[in-house]
Structures are given as C-alpha cells and as structure tokens.
Design an enzyme around this catalytic site. Sequence first.
Site, PDB file in Angstrom:
ATOM      1  N   SER A 128       0.814  -1.207   0.000  1.00  0.00           N
ATOM      2  CA  SER A 128       0.000   0.000   0.000  1.00  0.00           C
ATOM      3  C   SER A 128       0.855   1.267   0.000  1.00  0.00           C
ATOM      4  CB  SER A 128      -0.897  -0.003   1.234  1.00  0.00           C
ATOM      5  OG  SER A 128      -1.789   1.076   1.167  1.00  0.00           O
ATOM      6  N   ILE A 178       2.825  11.442   3.589  1.00  0.00           N
ATOM      7  CA  ILE A 178       1.866  11.774   2.535  1.00  0.00           C
ATOM      8  C   ILE A 178       0.536  12.180   3.163  1.00  0.00           C
ATOM      9  CG2 ILE A 178       0.710  10.934   0.443  1.00  0.00           C
ATOM     10  CD1 ILE A 178       3.807  11.004   0.213  1.00  0.00           C
ATOM     11  N   GLY A 179       0.156  11.486   4.226  1.00  0.00           N
ATOM     12  CA  GLY A 179      -1.088  11.837   4.921  1.00  0.00           C
ATOM     13  C   GLY A 179      -2.328  11.243   4.280  1.00  0.00           C
ATOM     14  N   ASN A 194      -6.624  -1.448   0.771  1.00  0.00           N
ATOM     15  CA  ASN A 194      -6.206  -1.017   2.101  1.00  0.00           C
ATOM     16  C   ASN A 194      -7.122   0.113   2.539  1.00  0.00           C
ATOM     17  OD1 ASN A 194      -4.667   0.846   3.952  1.00  0.00           O
ATOM     18  ND2 ASN A 194      -3.152  -0.782   3.823  1.00  0.00           N
ATOM     19  N   CYS A 244      -0.701   3.801  10.196  1.00  0.00           N
ATOM     20  CA  CYS A 244      -0.163   4.961   9.479  1.00  0.00           C
ATOM     21  C   CYS A 244       0.307   6.023  10.471  1.00  0.00           C
ATOM     22  CB  CYS A 244      -1.205   5.568   8.549  1.00  0.00           C
ATOM     23  SG  CYS A 244      -0.574   7.062   7.754  1.00  0.00           S
ATOM     24  N   GLY A 280      12.394   1.491   3.462  1.00  0.00           N
ATOM     25  CA  GLY A 280      13.651   1.269   2.733  1.00  0.00           C
ATOM     26  C   GLY A 280      14.576   0.289   3.428  1.00  0.00           C
ATOM     27  N   THR A 300       8.978   0.694  -1.266  1.00  0.00           N
ATOM     28  CA  THR A 300       9.926   1.734  -1.675  1.00  0.00           C
ATOM     29  C   THR A 300      10.847   1.236  -2.787  1.00  0.00           C
ATOM     30  OG1 THR A 300       9.786   2.622   0.541  1.00  0.00           O
ATOM     31  CG2 THR A 300      11.645   3.355  -0.773  1.00  0.00           C
TER      32      THR A 300
END
Lengths: 310, 311
Positions: free
Chosen positions: B22, B72-73, B100, B131, B219, B272
């Site tokens: 996601s 990103i929010g 998601n 998140c 990452g 990523t």
Amino acid sequence: MVETKEGYKKTLFGKIVENKPIRTGSKNYIITIKITSQIFTQPGHFFLLYPENLSMTKKEAEGRLISYPPSTLLGRPLSLAGILQKDKKTYLTFIYKITGVGTALISEKKPEDPIRLAGPLGKICFSPPNDNLKRLFIVAGGVGAPPLFYLANEYAKKGRSLEKLYIFLGASTANEIPIPQEIKAEQEYIRSLYSFLEDSRTRLLISTDDGTYGVKGLITDLFEEHLKKELSLSSGEDILICSCGPKAMLAKVVKASERFNLPVKVSMEERMACGVGICQGCAIQTSEGRFKLCCNDGPVFSGDEIDWEC
Amino acid sequence: MQIDLTVNLSGQILKSPLIAVSGTAGYGPELTQILDIKKLGAITTKTITERPRGGNKPPRIAEVAGGLINSIGLANIGIDQFIEKKYPLICKLGVPVIVNIAGESIEEYCRIAEKLNSLDKIFAVELNISCPNISSGGIEFGKDPKIVEDLTASVKKITVGKKLIVKLTPNVTDITEIAAAAVQAGADILSLINTLYGMAIDIWKQRPIISRGFGGVSGPAIKPIAIYNVWRVYTSICRDRRIPIIGIGGIFTWQDAIEMMLAGATAVGIGTGIFSNHLIAEQITEGIRSYCKSCRIDRISSLTGIASSFQ
C-alpha cells in the site's frame, strides 16, 4: 508514451558521453547520456537519473551473485536541456547542480559508465511554438534554465511569427552561469543546446548576485524593466512568459506578469520519489487550496494555479 | 527444473509471493506505467478513506541514508470515487487486488468495508492501523490490543467473501500482543511492518525537511527490523495457528525476499523498492528462481519459516 524494454515504458539504460563542470570551477555540471532507442520529448519533460553504480551489479562472491540496495534509493529528477537524435542514437543532455549525495554521485560518473534513468516523465510540458506569438520572455534562475533552453531552441527553430526572444538568466556568480565559456569548442550535442543564441531575434541578459558577470542584482528586476519597455512599444497580446528557477524568483515573475495581465508558465520542482503519480510525494499547493502533483499534473503550470504564499 | 512460485494466502492462490504494498502502487492501474504487474502475486491499493483526503502539506518526502521518510497523509479520492472511477480499471488488471482502508472510528472502517463487499475482484481488505502520518485514526488504533481486537472483529463481521488482513505497526512495545489480538478477532492474514517513526532536519534551514516534522521510514534501513518482527510474530503467533504473514520492510533484492520468507513470511511486500527500481519485480523473480534451483527447492512456499527455529 514510449516502449523501451518489453513491457516497461519508462526504464532506460544509457551510457555517459560527457559529464563535467559546465564552466571552470562551477558546481553546475552538464551531462550527456547516450541511449540506443529513439524517444519523443518536449520542453518541460524530465527524467529520473539513478546515482547507483551500475557496473557493480554483476559482481560475484564465491560464485554467488551479489545484489544489494543502491546507496541512494531514488532517482534525481532533472529536466531535459536538449535532445539530439543522430545515427539511430539519442543524446540526452541535462544540467544539474551538486546539492546532495545523489547529485554528487552522479557527478562522479565518467564517460562510458552505464547509467539507469526513467523517462520522459511529466504530463504537462511547455506548448510547442504557436503562430500568434511574437515575443517570448524567458526568465531562468540558475539550473532552472535547462528546460527553458530547450524551449528557446524550439522557438528559434519553429517559431515562424516570433520577433523577439528574451532570455533573462540569473546566477549567484559568474561560475554558476549554465552556459559553457566556449560553446564552439563543445561537441554537437552540447553546441546544439545553445543554438538559440545564434538566432538574430535572441537577446540574452545575464545578472549575477555578486556582479561578477552581467548586471549585478536580481534577474527579476532586469526582467521587469525590459517587460515594461516592450509594453510601451505595443500591447502585450502577443507576449508569453516562461520561467523556471527558485520558488521566490518564480513568485516575483508571476506577480509581475499578472500585474501586466500577461500569461505566464512555470516549470516547478518538488521532492519526488516515483515520478509518475503513484507516491503522491511531490505535492504542490494550488491557489484553490488543493494539491497538485508536480510530476503528473505538471511540471509546467500556469502561474495562477500555484499558491505562491506558502 | 520447474520452480513453483505460487503461494497460498489463506486460500487465495497467488502466482508469485511478491505483493506491491500500500502506498507504492497507487490505486493499482497507475503501477502498470512503470512495472510489469504480471510479475506480481497481488497489488495493494493506497489507503482508501471514507471521504477524500488531500494529504499533508509539502514537502512530504525526504531521502535519508538507506531509507525514505514519507508523510503523505493518506491522500486519496475516498471510497465512493474509488468504486466509481478506479474499480472498473482494477477489474482489467488481471492481478489479485487488496484494498487497504483506514478510518477515524471503528464505524468508519466498517462503513468502508461494507461498500467493498460488492466488488468481486477485490480478494482482501487490509486494515491500515499503522499509518504514522495522520493526526487522528491510523496508528492510534494499532497500538492498543483491545482496540485492535474490537476493530478486527467488527470489520470481520461485516466483510463477506473477502480475506481480512491487518497491517501492523512496529511502533509498539510488543508487536506480538497486537498480532495476537488481531488473530484472536478473526484476521485471516497479517501484514507487517508499516513504516517506523523518523525525522530528518535540514541543518542549514534549521528545521525538519518534512513539513509535518516527522514521517514514516521505509527502505533498506528498516529491513532487519522487519525481519525480526516477522520472525517474532511468526514464531509466537502465526506458525501454530497457520496464519500467513505478508512480510514487508526494505525488500530491494531477491536475497531480501528469500530472507523474509525464511523468517516466516508466506508472501513478500515490495514498496519503496518499486520507486527505486522499476524492474524490481522481474529481477527478484529471476533471482528467486535461480536461488531455488541452486538449493534444489521446487516450491517457493517451502521456504516459509525455515530459519525460524535455529536453536
């Protein structure tokens, strides 16, 4: 869109042809990459250049292939400065400033080194030369100049109605001006980048912050001064303003253009991961209080689309 | 030697263990611009909320050594527009899709999940309770075992004909407590880990690079943490109860993917890494195949958890 590797549209593998400071002692570099496919690009298109050392990826240890994540993860977004297609090969030239680890690694690459890139990216580019346009004002700050050089060349080549091509180029100091000292001594892929300078309609005006070249001061002041002069000659119906550079400079260019009711297009920059609208990382605040993506809604925007206050 | 790359994710057979996670696959269709999605076992959409969200102020991303911080929010078009505009395109992808979702209350999660029931091509719903980039909801749900249990049970009750995935955050004292709560309440699959809290400061501007100050780190830098968490959740919860894990965090190479499966993952998320290398799915798939050949393994699924009992 361009097919480059069966099924994939964006990944390209190229070879460095040249990569060097654009002037002696400059932090601004000019890099030309050769790829074996033909691609279609427009002024405003950008590519992601991946700094990783590609020649290391085929190494083995004790008969086992090593693969490891690159030392920098993301591609660096660079606007295309010029493209030369010759003998079924494409030469892509970019001008960049060393601003961090990624660009420093790119600057280490030597001729013949392989490089991975993705592009052309960006959905909205500068419009191709239009027949009603007589006066084009280009305002460039430092390494914001490349997409505008590309645009200037398109107009010099194809702008049949064009009468005046103003290029305002601002830099911090003489070394940082993104034009080589001796264009004639350069190879064709670099020389062709600057062919607009030989056009009789072109007027190049340079300013530096420290006065080591051209006029000392802000390029936006020089721009406004000449814009007023042009408007005193005839109304602005046939004028277009295009700009790229630091945000504070763009804000001034847009403000001045709006004051005279002239259309202005800007090429924007933002931190970016994917370049194709997936990660939503490169958001730009719009004047309507919403977000647009630099990569997928731009990178070229109308001046009034952007919220310049934030 | 034929290598069987299929994995069984709680009854759903995926033709590859690789899943686009996601936030790195858009709504699905966008991914086809850069990646050969036929190389993937499944795609997970970005988080869908009840109402559209514009997301956080830029700058939203910062690259750091070995990682990426994002904030990103949960920018997204909202569930109704998702169903109207994106779902028809998703149906044409030919790859199983996970949606998601996130909400600010249990009721909101349930309302979104209910709307997904009628979408046949969606095989699973993934609850984003991890998140770090929104001010209410998200990670606050994922830190408390009691809330995780209530939320999972509530969505499970409403969801018809779809697998339920709960995506866990590593930003907790004991991830196994949260995992146990989710499984107890009926989660079919667990996915872990989401990003870790992180921050980077521009020393010349003397302020954080990211506008919200901090974000979630992804990452290669987080891979050892992901491997550890997958191993822990696998050995303490999932192995005995036969709950598959989607192992996520810093997967960039085929070696990473193998490692994640050996730790206990049934499927492996790539995120990523997609941004870093558009050829990642193809390269990992090739690498997995040759690894299996050299180890004389004919089914990739047999790797799951092999390294979990090492003592």
